[in-house]
Design an enzyme around this catalytic site. Sequence first.
Site, short mmCIF file in Angstrom:
data_model
loop_
_atom_site.label_atom_id
_atom_site.label_comp_id
_atom_site.label_asym_id
_atom_site.label_seq_id
_atom_site.Cartn_x
_atom_site.Cartn_y
_atom_site.Cartn_z
N GLN A 116 44.80 35.53 39.91
CA GLN A 116 45.96 36.14 40.56
C GLN A 116 46.60 35.27 41.64
O GLN A 116 47.75 35.48 41.98
CB GLN A 116 45.57 37.50 41.15
CG GLN A 116 45.21 38.52 40.08
CD GLN A 116 44.82 39.86 40.68
OE1 GLN A 116 43.67 40.07 41.01
NE2 GLN A 116 45.77 40.76 40.83
N ARG B 120 36.87 38.03 50.48
CA ARG B 120 36.35 38.25 49.13
C ARG B 120 37.27 37.56 48.12
O ARG B 120 38.45 37.89 48.05
CB ARG B 120 36.26 39.75 48.85
CG ARG B 120 35.81 40.09 47.45
CD ARG B 120 35.56 41.60 47.27
NE ARG B 120 35.19 41.87 45.90
CZ ARG B 120 36.02 42.36 44.97
NH1 ARG B 120 37.26 42.67 45.26
NH2 ARG B 120 35.61 42.53 43.73
N HIS C 249 35.96 38.08 37.78
CA HIS C 249 37.09 39.00 37.99
C HIS C 249 38.04 38.80 36.80
O HIS C 249 39.18 38.37 36.96
CB HIS C 249 37.74 38.73 39.34
CG HIS C 249 38.63 39.83 39.86
ND1 HIS C 249 38.50 40.38 41.12
CD2 HIS C 249 39.68 40.47 39.30
CE1 HIS C 249 39.43 41.31 41.31
NE2 HIS C 249 40.16 41.38 40.22
N ASN D 24 33.64 42.31 38.83
CA ASN D 24 34.65 43.19 39.42
C ASN D 24 35.17 44.16 38.36
O ASN D 24 35.71 43.73 37.33
CB ASN D 24 35.83 42.38 39.96
CG ASN D 24 36.91 43.30 40.53
OD1 ASN D 24 36.73 43.88 41.60
ND2 ASN D 24 38.02 43.46 39.81
N GLU D 25 35.00 45.44 38.59
CA GLU D 25 35.64 46.49 37.80
C GLU D 25 35.48 46.30 36.29
O GLU D 25 36.47 46.13 35.56
CB GLU D 25 37.13 46.58 38.13
CG GLU D 25 37.41 46.94 39.57
CD GLU D 25 38.89 47.26 39.82
OE1 GLU D 25 39.72 47.07 38.90
OE2 GLU D 25 39.22 47.71 40.92
N ASN E 147 35.91 49.83 44.73
CA ASN E 147 37.35 49.61 44.84
C ASN E 147 38.03 50.96 44.67
O ASN E 147 37.82 51.64 43.67
CB ASN E 147 37.86 48.66 43.75
CG ASN E 147 37.31 47.25 43.90
OD1 ASN E 147 36.67 46.93 44.90
ND2 ASN E 147 37.58 46.41 42.92
N TYR F 53 41.74 53.09 44.91
CA TYR F 53 43.20 53.10 45.03
C TYR F 53 43.80 54.49 45.01
O TYR F 53 44.74 54.79 45.72
CB TYR F 53 43.84 52.26 43.90
CG TYR F 53 43.59 50.79 44.09
CD1 TYR F 53 44.45 50.02 44.85
CD2 TYR F 53 42.45 50.17 43.55
CE1 TYR F 53 44.22 48.67 45.06
CE2 TYR F 53 42.22 48.82 43.76
CZ TYR F 53 43.10 48.09 44.52
OH TYR F 53 42.86 46.75 44.74
N GLU G 101 37.91 46.85 47.73
CA GLU G 101 39.37 46.77 47.57
C GLU G 101 39.97 48.12 47.93
O GLU G 101 39.42 49.17 47.56
CB GLU G 101 39.81 46.46 46.12
CG GLU G 101 39.53 45.06 45.65
CD GLU G 101 39.95 44.82 44.20
OE1 GLU G 101 40.84 45.54 43.69
OE2 GLU G 101 39.38 43.91 43.58
#
Length: 450
Positions: A21, A78, A122, A166-167, A292, A294, A352
């Site tokens: 990213q 991170r 990730h 990650n996720e 994480n 949201y 996150e």
Amino acid sequence: MSGRFLFPADFVWGAATSAYQIEGSPLADGAGPSIWQRFAHTPGMMANGDHGDVACDHYRRYRDDVKLMQALGLTSYRFSINWSRVLPEGTGRINPAGLDFYSRLVDTLLEHGIAPNATLFHWDLPAALDDRGGWLNRDSAHWFAEYAEIMFKALDDRVPMWSTLNEPWVVTDGGYLHGTVAPGHRNTYEAPIAAHNLMRASGAAIQAYRAVGRQQIGVVFNIEPKYPASDRNEDVAAAARAHAYMNQQFADPALLGSYPPQLRECFGDAWPAFPASDFGLTRQKVDFVGVNYYTRAVVRHDPVQHPLRASPVRQPNRTYTETGWEVYEQGLVDTLTWFKDRYGDLPLYVTENGAAFYDPPVVEGDLLEDPLRVDYFRRHLKAVHAAMRAGVNVKGYYAWSLLDNLEWSLGFAKRFGLYHVDFATQKRTPKASARFYADVIASDGACLAP
Ligand code: GBH
């Protein structure tokens, strides 16, 4: 000054990013292509034709970006490691220049008093491994452990905190079930297999860590509470299925060594008979878990939706972000308390939390005002504190994200940064949320009090 929102002095204040990213230069200095390199250059997959060839140019500007972290007062950063920079073919031959980039990043962080928090995966699987079946191949657990051990040996003397994945939910739901993220498959049979192998891989990397590592390792899950749209039995059951699918499919094998029964019910024929002995591998002692957070979902029974037979219900009179996610800070309190209740009293980090909103144009010399993002952070930081007062052991918080960046297949238009990035010039401009977060950190959260 009320002490109500004071966080402990050793609370970890961070911001998070990920390799594909922000880094750009995905093939520089001998790196191999990842599945994201491939996916982003497949016509039609990315909004606006965006890709990560340059992104935030962090690969070349990382020293300047560490200065931005220092200006916020971060105590931890991170980031993730792009596996195919280090192992261009995914296994075997090491690319020293790729390893060196992460070594220099870690040294620069330490020089600025910032603790590195490294995520091994990730989402940017080496393309060469996808060609060998990717996460559908049971050997993926060994490939990942080989890569992990190389990273531990190279950096564990300087990296105090590691995460394996990650996720994993996004990888399997988006990458194997719905095709919205790399590798872009749409296959009900594949998704549970990829999920299972991801958790075997995480376990294998944790085993490798116990042999060669001396600091802390954990795993990062996206957790989103699912509330039933009504108290009718069918809506309550639908919410339980959605919850099992997103929130328990990964945490249960990692922390309990089993799967919740709703998954077999949803996937039917497509739910494999996993060897019982696999659960000894998936279930490893972790030093912490990263959550994480949201948004939440309110869920109703919906028979046509395969495989969950559940749909989200939009809530009237609520604030939604530019990615269409409801702002709902109580969900973070509920998530953290649920996690402790189900999995025990583990150290937790919010790894996150953040929001995409449209920002006003940058005017030289003016602060970029982003009041909705400031409000989002304020509400969620208070929620973290509320969970701590309720007895959850939350040890740190990472804002997503340090910089506006490539929001995966949504491209650069969805901005989550504390710093605005002009992608044409690479100029970084602090938003009001950056100043707000710096004040929170400097006051240990005291400035959150009304
Ligand atoms: C994270 O994923 C990623 O780790 C990070 O790379 C990414 O940039 C960041 O968040 C922002 O997206 O309301 O039905 O659409 C986010 C995981 C899973 C969170 C889906 C929101 C919304 C479900 N997301 N969820 S829905």
